[in-house]
Design a protein around this motif. Structure first.
Motif, mmCIF file in Angstrom:
data_model
loop_
_atom_site.group_PDB
_atom_site.id
_atom_site.type_symbol
_atom_site.label_atom_id
_atom_site.label_comp_id
_atom_site.label_asym_id
_atom_site.label_seq_id
_atom_site.Cartn_x
_atom_site.Cartn_y
_atom_site.Cartn_z
ATOM 1 N N GLY A 138 0.813 -1.202 0.000
ATOM 2 C CA GLY A 138 0.000 0.000 0.000
ATOM 3 C C GLY A 138 0.844 1.247 0.000
ATOM 4 O O GLY A 138 2.064 1.197 -0.246
ATOM 5 N N LEU A 139 0.204 2.376 0.306
ATOM 6 C CA LEU A 139 0.901 3.651 0.288
ATOM 7 C C LEU A 139 2.080 3.697 1.245
ATOM 8 O O LEU A 139 2.992 4.488 1.050
ATOM 9 N N TRP A 140 2.046 2.889 2.281
ATOM 10 C CA TRP A 140 3.146 2.879 3.240
ATOM 11 C C TRP A 140 4.414 2.259 2.649
ATOM 12 O O TRP A 140 5.497 2.433 3.204
ATOM 13 N N GLU A 141 4.299 1.532 1.539
ATOM 14 C CA GLU A 141 5.460 0.941 0.879
ATOM 15 C C GLU A 141 5.709 1.514 -0.504
ATOM 16 O O GLU A 141 6.859 1.698 -0.909
ATOM 17 N N LEU A 142 4.632 1.768 -1.233
ATOM 18 C CA LEU A 142 4.738 2.193 -2.626
ATOM 19 C C LEU A 142 3.800 3.360 -2.888
ATOM 20 O O LEU A 142 2.585 3.248 -2.679
ATOM 21 N N LEU A 143 4.362 4.470 -3.335
ATOM 22 C CA LEU A 143 3.570 5.632 -3.706
ATOM 23 C C LEU A 143 3.308 5.612 -5.207
ATOM 24 O O LEU A 143 4.238 5.548 -6.009
ATOM 25 N N VAL A 144 2.034 5.640 -5.587
ATOM 26 C CA VAL A 144 1.634 5.768 -6.991
ATOM 27 C C VAL A 144 0.620 6.912 -7.041
ATOM 28 O O VAL A 144 -0.484 6.798 -6.514
ATOM 29 N N LEU A 145 1.003 8.014 -7.672
ATOM 30 C CA LEU A 145 0.179 9.212 -7.656
ATOM 31 C C LEU A 145 0.131 9.824 -9.051
ATOM 32 O O LEU A 145 1.158 9.899 -9.742
#
Length: 241
Positions: free
Chosen positions: A192-199
């Motif tokens: 999730g966002l805590w490991e992988l940022l996709v924006l």
């Protein structure tokens, strides 16, 4: 005549729409094309990731059937560092719900790769939109359940979504992200966002109901892995007829 005009305004955002009455505002458009309407598109993008610069383009075509079905095909190409045809993507969506506030159009996306060995799979797509106000609308469900068949079987559930802003009749802005992905096969795992940022951020302008042009900026980063910050910039155009 006045009564008909009031009814049309009151029911804005609820189909079926004739081609000549296709909404200008993105927040009001049906999630599938109206019956008999075609759309051609062209995308050009640049991506920088892990020291590699990639330039791609994609041509697409979609067609509406019976006001509730949209069929489409797209062909992505790698332009740099080498030229290569990457494959063909087929897709179909069914407009299951169409109300003034909520739209839902489940479908299948089938990417067919030209790699050796070829990669096989499908994506159960569950796109939806909820209109909060004249300014704000929410999107969710894109690429919800990716399934891979080769070289190995994989199955996951992805929580993807975003928020859009109808700044004026012709201008729409959007932000989207991947909140969490639950892997079910071959192993159970959660990212999730805590490991992988996709924006991603998108701007789209439509000067009439048949034309869209826009740009998109995207960012990806693995927080715990150094030097993995990547970004992409792309432009797109759409024409409906």
């Amino acid at each position: 005549g006045k009564k008909g005009g009031k009814d049309e305004k009151k029911n804005a955002g609820v189909g079926p729409f004739r081609k000549g009455k296709y909404p200008l505002q993105e927040r009001l458009r049906p999630l599938v094309l109206p019956d008999g309407m075609g759309e051609v598109g062209l995308d050009l993008g640049f991506t920088h990731f892990v020291g590699l610069d990639i330039v791609t383009t994609q041509a697409s075509f979609a067609y509406g059937v019976g006001d509730v079905v949209e069929l489409g095909v797209s062909t992505p190409f790698l332009l740099s560092p080498d030229f290569d045809a990457l494959g063909v993507t087929l897709q179909g969506h069914y407009l299951a719900v169409d109300t003034k506030q909520f739209d839902f159009a489940p479908g299948l996306v089938i990417p067919v790769s030209f790699s050796d060995p070829p990669l096989g799979g499908v994506v159960i797509d569950l796109p939806g939109r909820y209109v909060v106000s004249d300014l704000v609308f929410l999107t969710f469900g894109q690429g919800a359940i990716p399934i891979g068949f080769s070289p190995d079987f994989t199955l996951a559930v992805a929580a993807n979504g975003g928020v859009g802003f109808q700044v004026d009749d012709g201008l729409a802005l959007g932000l989207d992200t991947s909140l969490m992905t639950l892997g079910l096969a071959p192993d159970v795992a959660v990212t999730g966002l805590w490991e992988l940022l996709v924006l991603g951020a998108t701007a789209q302008y439509s000067w009439d109901r048949n034309w869209d042009v826009g740009a998109r900026v995207s960012v990806v980063n693995f927080w715990e892995i150094p030097d993995t910050l990547g970004f992409g910039i792309s432009g797109f155009g759409r024409f409906r007829f």
